[in-house]
Design an enzyme around this catalytic site. Structure first.
Site, PDB file in Angstrom:
ATOM      1  N   GLU A   1      -0.082  -3.074   4.537  1.00 26.41           N
ATOM      2  CA  GLU A   1      -1.155  -2.363   5.149  1.00 26.41           C
ATOM      3  C   GLU A   1      -0.776  -2.050   6.073  1.00 26.41           C
ATOM      4  OE1 GLU A   1      -3.671  -1.222   3.106  1.00 26.41           O
ATOM      5  OE2 GLU A   1      -3.720  -1.823   2.140  1.00 26.41           O
ATOM      6  N   ASP A   2      -1.697  -0.958   6.287  1.00 24.41           N
ATOM      7  CA  ASP A   2      -1.623   0.113   7.744  1.00 24.41           C
ATOM      8  C   ASP A   2      -2.933  -0.120   7.970  1.00 24.41           C
ATOM      9  OD1 ASP A   2      -2.177   2.120   5.628  1.00 24.41           O
ATOM     10  OD2 ASP A   2      -1.984   3.722   7.336  1.00 24.41           O
TER      11      ASP A   2
ATOM     12  N   ASP B   1       1.050  -1.529   0.054  1.00 15.82           N
ATOM     13  CA  ASP B   1      -0.287   0.429  -0.035  1.00 15.82           C
ATOM     14  C   ASP B   1       0.483   1.111  -0.030  1.00 15.82           C
ATOM     15  OD1 ASP B   1      -2.637   1.378   0.603  1.00 15.82           O
ATOM     16  OD2 ASP B   1      -1.981   1.514   2.420  1.00 15.82           O
ATOM     17  N   LEU B   2       0.228   2.262  -0.282  1.00 17.01           N
ATOM     18  CA  LEU B   2       1.291   3.734  -0.154  1.00 17.01           C
ATOM     19  C   LEU B   2       1.200   4.836   1.280  1.00 17.01           C
ATOM     20  CD1 LEU B   2       3.162   5.371  -1.623  1.00 17.01           C
ATOM     21  CD2 LEU B   2       1.187   6.560  -3.053  1.00 17.01           C
ATOM     22  N   ASP B   3       0.327   4.882   0.859  1.00 16.25           N
ATOM     23  CA  ASP B   3      -0.280   5.300   2.288  1.00 16.25           C
ATOM     24  C   ASP B   3       0.194   4.643   3.692  1.00 16.25           C
ATOM     25  OD1 ASP B   3      -1.022   7.643   0.575  1.00 16.25           O
ATOM     26  OD2 ASP B   3      -3.205   8.148   0.709  1.00 16.25           O
TER      27      ASP B   3
ATOM     28  N   LYS C   1     -10.847  -1.689  -1.248  1.00 14.34           N
ATOM     29  CA  LYS C   1     -10.506  -2.571  -0.215  1.00 14.34           C
ATOM     30  C   LYS C   1     -11.824  -2.298   0.718  1.00 14.34           C
ATOM     31  CE  LYS C   1      -5.558  -1.125  -1.063  1.00 14.34           C
ATOM     32  NZ  LYS C   1      -4.835  -0.606  -0.468  1.00 14.34           N
TER      33      LYS C   1
ATOM     34  N   THR D   1       1.378  10.478   3.886  1.00 12.54           N
ATOM     35  CA  THR D   1       0.462  10.915   3.789  1.00 12.54           C
ATOM     36  C   THR D   1      -1.086  11.752   4.093  1.00 12.54           C
ATOM     37  OG1 THR D   1      -0.055  10.102   1.756  1.00 12.54           O
ATOM     38  CG2 THR D   1       1.986  11.071   0.751  1.00 12.54           C
TER      39      THR D   1
ATOM     40  N   SER E   1      -2.324   1.014  -4.583  1.00 12.34           N
ATOM     41  CA  SER E   1      -3.242   1.897  -3.605  1.00 12.34           C
ATOM     42  C   SER E   1      -4.519   2.352  -4.419  1.00 12.34           C
ATOM     43  CB  SER E   1      -2.075   3.014  -3.287  1.00 12.34           C
ATOM     44  OG  SER E   1      -2.699   4.683  -2.907  1.00 12.34           O
ATOM     45  N   ALA E   2      -5.646   2.532  -3.215  1.00 12.56           N
ATOM     46  CA  ALA E   2      -6.416   3.206  -3.700  1.00 12.56           C
ATOM     47  C   ALA E   2      -6.050   4.577  -4.350  1.00 12.56           C
ATOM     48  CB  ALA E   2      -7.399   3.606  -2.598  1.00 12.56           C
TER      49      ALA E   2
ATOM     50  N   LYS F   1      -9.503   5.378   6.502  1.00 11.57           N
ATOM     51  CA  LYS F   1      -8.105   5.318   6.121  1.00 11.57           C
ATOM     52  C   LYS F   1      -8.138   4.268   5.335  1.00 11.57           C
ATOM     53  CE  LYS F   1      -4.313   5.312   9.410  1.00 11.57           C
ATOM     54  NZ  LYS F   1      -3.547   4.902  10.550  1.00 11.57           N
TER      55      LYS F   1
END
Length: 219
Positions: free
Chosen positions: A170-171, A10-12, A146, A18, A115-116, A46
């Site tokens: 993933e966070d 995932d990114l964020d 997701k 971010t 990532s979304a 999130k």
């Protein structure tokens, strides 16, 4: 028997934080509509898409809007967010991430992003990590957010690996659920109290090595 062939990130909140920029932009929008958005309420956003986030925020404020207004507000929020993202630099990569991804590549483990965010390419470019990923599956490429596994299954297909040989980082709980629904291993990044469905939870990437992740496949 499955073995580690690919890692999807995932990114964020995983590669870069971010979330603070999203919060500032969403809060500005909420204030414009006459109410506030707390840090706690922001946690509900999130891992979900822009329009889903907007719906949750409007529900918090008790605001009802037509579809055209919603689309306009979402676009305005995104422009504010992108302005904030222009401040980003390679220094914003979370500790240990770059080193861990480099170790994966050294060990011939495929690497992808799921990532979304519709701004993933822009952000990766700002932090000088665009070339680290063999595939980027973002909100521009998938229709289901997701916890639907589409985003990660698309990443696995791009990398030509079986889902059972993938590990997802993933966070967010929605992201962990998406990984598990896709038949993948899930490493939670953050709080084990929140990420209860992950196979293992790490605080961050500092000191993490490929061998640690391979342990997920040891029966």
């Amino acid at each position: 028997m499955s073995f580690l062939q690919a890692c999807l990130f995932d990114l964020d909140g995983v590669i870069v934080d971010t979330a603070k920029y999203h919060y500032l932009a969403w809060r500005r929008m909420a204030n414009q509509l006459g109410f506030d958005l707390t840090v706690e309420e922001n946690e509900l956003l999130k891992g979900i898409s822009r329009m889903e986030s907007l719906e949750k925020i409007l529900a918090i404020g008790g605001v009802k809007l037509d579809e055209a207004t919603k689309l306009s507000l979402a676009a305005e929020k995104n422009s504010w967010y992108l302005e904030l993202c222009q401040q980003m630099s390679p220094d914003d990569v979370l500790p240990g991430v770059r080193e861990f991804v480099e170790e994966l590549k050294t060990n011939q483990i495929r690497v992808g992003l799921g990532s979304a965010s519709r701004n993933a390419v822009l952000i990766l470019d700002r932090i000088a990590m665009l070339t680290y990923f063999e595939t980027i599956v973002d909100g521009n490429r998938v229709t289901r957010g997701k916890p639907d596994p589409e985003i990660f299954l698309t990443g696995a297909a791009d990398l030509d690996v079986l889902p059972a040989s993938c590990v997802v980082f993933e966070d967010a709980m929605a992201g962990v659920q998406a990984a598990k629904a896709g038949g993948m291993k899930a490493v939670g990044v953050g709080d084990p109290v929140v990420l209860t469905e992950a196979d293992v939870v790490i605080k961050g990437f500092e000191g993490l090595h490929v061998q640690d992740i391979k342990q997920l496949f040891v029966v």
